[in-house]
Motif scaffolding. Structure first.
Motif, short mmCIF file in Angstrom:
data_model
loop_
_atom_site.label_atom_id
_atom_site.label_comp_id
_atom_site.label_asym_id
_atom_site.label_seq_id
_atom_site.Cartn_x
_atom_site.Cartn_y
_atom_site.Cartn_z
N SER A 151 27.69 13.55 -0.82
CA SER A 151 26.33 13.06 -1.06
C SER A 151 25.95 12.00 -0.04
N LEU A 152 24.91 12.27 0.75
CA LEU A 152 24.41 11.27 1.70
C LEU A 152 23.85 10.05 0.97
N ARG A 153 23.30 10.27 -0.21
CA ARG A 153 22.80 9.15 -1.02
C ARG A 153 23.92 8.18 -1.35
N ALA A 156 25.33 6.48 2.01
CA ALA A 156 24.45 5.44 2.55
C ALA A 156 24.57 4.14 1.76
N GLN A 157 24.53 4.24 0.43
CA GLN A 157 24.55 3.03 -0.39
C GLN A 157 25.92 2.35 -0.38
N PRO A 268 19.03 10.64 1.69
CA PRO A 268 19.50 9.49 0.91
C PRO A 268 18.37 8.74 0.20
#
Length: 375
Positions: A151-153, A156-157, A268
């Motif tokens: 998951s790019l989300r 990123a976080q 993201p």
């Protein structure tokens, strides 16, 4: 999005892909993974409490289940986990489909609608540590420790909060991911949706739940959706009793937020949504792929008190208006308020600081990576 090519659990009601039609039996489409079948059985169990119908599962592999060599964001299709099942619905081979709502695009095929959104489970992400790291946290893992997630989300976080960690793609059903974690010694930990782990009864493997200050969750994560044909009034009526009002309102707001950003599930974008004291509150954020840039905002609205029941007839256009979620027994004015709030939040983020540029750059970079992989 959970992927699998594993066989369905033998303890669940089942039917083969080529079973003869039986008008006395309602056929329910599902992916073959153990988690998908558990979620489908959960919906069937809820329906059997309010009706005396018989249900059988029809299993399908989707493109997302078969295509396990690439990270999810590198696969251009927006309906990776839904198309084959929706084709069956269009062809009247099944009566409805049970999905993880986060797998459903914000635009559905013509004449398709979400007739029920069941009460949401925990929407947050969870950290599952390698057995040698059970006493550690993400913060205390050693420099360069590899965290498994596609998951790019999440990347990123968590890159933003824990820059000492490395992130690498991990695909497969939950059983496969656990095996890769426990046996390969490559990953120090993996990140999974808490709802899936809880439904699989693997709560004991959860090391830590990531709350909003660490990782905003995916749009509609933790919610189970039931999709049917828009013109199938009997099925819509059958499904209405398992529609959860608060969950539906949250998911309308979140899906309207995502649709306005035109983000898709691979970009993201994170969210968090709550209802308290008659107010609907939604937080949303857009991140750069490396997590270094971010715009975040929260909007809230007092929900209307109008309890006027919805019309029995709802046009396709009206359903599209509510990001395909049917009112069921919910007043349309509530859905309207939720949708407006999600749109408002998206527009604020696009106009705030460099939000539009962050989103555009993320989309462009993802597209460039997809093109590079296909050359």
């Amino acid at each position: 999005m959970e992927s699998s090519t594993s066989a369905a659990s033998p303890c669940l009601t089942s039917v083969s892909d080529h079973s003869p039609s039986n008008n006395d039996v309602i056929k329910v489409g599902t992916r073959k993974s153990q988690l998908a079948c558990i979620q489908t059985q959960h919906a069937i169990d809820a329906l059997q409490k309010v009706c005396d119908k018989k249900f059988e599962m029809v299993y399908k592999d989707t493109q997302g289940d078969k295509q396990l060599t690439s990270a999810l964001f590198k696969i251009p299709s927006k309906n990776l986990f839904t198309k084959e099942l929706e084709d069956c619905l269009i062809n009247n081979e099944i009566d409805f489909i049970v999905h993880s709502l986060k797998d459903l695009p914000t635009t559905l095929p013509d004449n398709m609608a979400i007739a029920a959104v069941m009460k949401r489970a925990c929407p947050y992400d969870a950290v599952v540590m390698h057995p040698t790291n059970v006493d550690k946290t993400l913060a205390s893992l050693s420099e360069g420790s590899v965290i498994g997630t596609s998951s790019l989300r999440r990347i990123a976080q968590l890159s933003r909060k824990y820059p000492h960690l490395k992130f690498e793609s991990i695909r497969g059903n939950l059983n496969t991911r656990f095996r890769k974690l426990d046996e390969d010694d490559k990953y120090a930990a993996i990140i999974l949706a808490a709802a899936g782990l809880e439904r699989m009864k693997w709560n004991d493997r959860i090391s830590h739940i990531l709350k909003e200050d660490e990782c905003l969750y995916a749009v509609s994560q933790g919610a189970i959706a039931v999709e049917c044909r828009m013109d199938d009034e009997k099925i819509k009526e059958l499904l209405a009793p398992i529609h959860d009002t608060d969950t539906a309102l949250q998911c309308v707001a979140e899906r309207a937020f995502l649709r306005t950003l035109e983000g898709g599930c691979s970009v993201p974008i994170g969210t968090s949504c709550h209802i308290k004291d008659g107010k609907l509150s939604i937080t949303g954020a857009i991140f750069s792929l490396d997590g270094q840039e971010c715009v975040i905002e929260t909007c809230e609205k007092l929900l209307p008190c109008d309890s006027e029941p919805p019309s029995k007839k709802l046009s396709v256009a009206d359903s599209h208006h509510f990001v395909h979620i049917m009112p069921g027994h919910i007043s349309p004015c509530l859905l309207e308020a939720a949708m407006d709030l999600g749109v408002e939040l998206a527009n604020i983020l696009l106009e705030k600081d460099n939000g539009r540029e962050i989103l555009a750059t993320a989309k462009q970079t993802i597209e460039e990576q997809r093109t590079k992989d296909t050359d």
